[in-house]
Design an enzyme around this catalytic site. Structure first.
Site, PDB file in Angstrom:
ATOM      1  CD  GLU B 161       0.848   0.283   2.999  1.00  0.00           C
ATOM      2  OE1 GLU B 161       0.828   1.543   2.961  1.00  0.00           O
ATOM      3  OE2 GLU B 161       1.824  -0.390   3.393  1.00  0.00           O
ATOM      4  CD  GLU B 304       7.525   1.721  -1.252  1.00  0.00           C
ATOM      5  OE1 GLU B 304       8.240   0.883  -1.822  1.00  0.00           O
ATOM      6  OE2 GLU B 304       7.829   2.926  -1.185  1.00  0.00           O
TER       7      GLU B 304
END
Lengths: 338, 338
Positions: B161, B304
């Protein structure tokens, strides 16, 4: 470590598109690798795990769950590619160098490095495991192996070993170098029960009492209580550091070798990564003594170099982010302090 | 999990040339993977990390170290391959699927999945972050992404994310689901100081008090305190489990999504691996609640999907040893009990 490369690598990390420090230990690894290799952006191409195999006379005392025949059987398994270390080395694109440095059986194979110093150590519960001359010869085998690999362009080495009975030797060395009670550093090895563990502790105590090694003389301790594969790995670790090649130390036995190497040459420690934390109880104490933080903690206790080779992926991840990430300027990303 | 495959995988592990249990968590992972995939010897070919990006209205309260412009800037960095997740995904041979599920900026790129539900959430300190309809739409985006990847033969997915402000949302969700004080589960995110951290705690407390979510209604909590990327990852996790595809959960934000997914469907937990333990303080509590042991502990706090993708190597190591090792019989090695 080369301080110029360390500083420049740190400066590069601060420019990469991430909050400062957010890659945690990956950042530290990249910086340490820069210092070891004297390259701001190190690359790791050629990798090898050196698996030193030898037997231990102390198995006559019934300290292991497996018969000593398993040492040569597993060496053949390494050579035919069927052991855990082979599977993990294929994954990590690492060569596997198998060295017979003292197996108590005749072994021949085109891919085996035959460097037998003697057919297993003597039974340390009753006499010195090796002579001083044998220890030096075994260390030299490790040095020679690294010299040869280095000529082919080795970038990263992992330490591995095989030898029924070698957790017993590692416990004796660790108790001696750390000056702690034997029971603190003696574990179940390949899987002995409570009664066998108590027996193993007594045997290690007997070996230390009988041989009375001088803890201030690392080679004396190694000769009296060590193993041929452990001495070989001492040579591997020393020679790799001398060549500015980082070593990933595997579990308890490999770490006992690192303990000896660092006792001989303390600066070697900066060239080491601890691959993982083993279940063997003495391992944590060695790592604390050497101020090494394990990269993995997966409850491994197999040896062979398995945890060290698995940790190669972490080192590679550290170097890939260090090398491949865009800087804030390159990516047009706003920095925190911009 | 499929109990037949689990049993057969365990039986296979006991025949491989190593002391029983000596590969520790690698053995457990192989067995769990067998149960998930309903295959005794699972293989993992196609891998993907799904990176969901969205903005957070609560950034108006000054909870983050970085301006919210960084969300779209980092999305473009993902798409041009310059972020940490790109480097680590290349290493792990994983695809990177970048989804704009709610970035507060116009973004276009041939490799971007544009599935914007809205331009960032509302400011949860003052109103519900999303409506129920928006939450369902965001979950559906995640489901759809997995359906498409599964059609191409996905074997393993990692959650990732990006969203400035999303540790604030994750803290609010975690405090609510675990019923613990906000300060226990609120950390420094991308790097705020003590004063900013105290402010962040107050904002999260205000968001919970003001919205008064019903902890027994996971979708109510998610709508009021969550984020679009978190809801999208809930869909990813649910859909992957339904398809018998294992998910590797990344850090704190991804784990908040796992918490919601498991609240909706508790059996989903068996399909999850925790990639790593983040520095964000709430993360450990979520993993304890879900009875998940992190595979790595490298002090990462980037998100991420970085820690999850790095953990793919551990899963692969587990499967390679499970698949490639010789049995005692094949290798002619003496077994302990033979």
């Amino acid at each position: 470590l080369d301080s110029g490369s360390v500083e420049q690598a740190r400066a590069r990390q601060s420019q990469l598109t991430k909050p400062p420090g957010s890659l945690g230990r990956l950042e530290e690894i990249a910086v340490q690798m820069a210092g070891i290799t004297r390259s701001v952006v190190p690359v790791v191409q050629r990798r090898a795990v050196v698996v030193m195999a030898a037997d231990h006379g102390v198995t006559a005392e019934g300290v292991s769950a497996y018969p000593k025949d398993v040492t040569p059987q597993m060496v053949l398994n390494f050579l035919s590619g069927g052991a855990a270390i082979n599977a993990l080395a294929r994954q990590a694109q690492s060569d596997v160098t198998v060295v017979d440095i003292g197996v108590a059986a005749d072994l021949e194979h085109p891919n085996l490095l035959s460097r037998k110093v003697r057919r297993g150590t003597a039974n340390m519960a009753r006499e010195a495991a090796m002579s001083q001359a044998e220890v030096l010869q075994a260390i030299n085998v490790g040095v020679e192996v690294i010299e040869n690999l280095a000529e082919q362009g080795l970038d990263l080495v992992a330490t591995g070993e095989m030898g029924i009975g070698n957790t017993t030797a590692a416990s004796a060395l660790t108790a001696c170098f750390l000056d702690v009670p034997v029971e603190y550093v003696t574990g179940r090895g390949t899987g002995i029960d409570d009664q066998q563990l108590a027996h193993k502790v007594r045997i290690v105590e007997q070996a230390i009492t009988h041989n009375a090694p001088d803890a201030a003389q690392p080679l004396d301790v190694l000769a009296k209580l060590g193993g041929l594969e452990i001495a070989g790995l001492v040579g591997v670790i020393l020679a790799a550091a001398a060549r500015h090649i980082p070593s990933i130390i595997d579990g308890f036995i490999s770490s006992a070798a690192a303990l000896v190497a660092c006792a001989l040459a303390p600066t070697v420690r900066d060239y080491l990564f601890a691959g993982h934390l083993s279940v063997e109880r003495g391992h944590r104490l060695i790592l604390e003594k050497l101020h090494l933080e394990p990269l993995l903690n997966l409850q491994l206790r197999l040896g062979e170099g398995t945890g060290a080779v698995l940790a190669m992926h972490i080192i590679e991840g550290a170097l890939r982010t260090h090398q491949e990430m865009a800087t804030f300027a390159e990516a047009g990303v706003s920095n925190k302090n911009a």
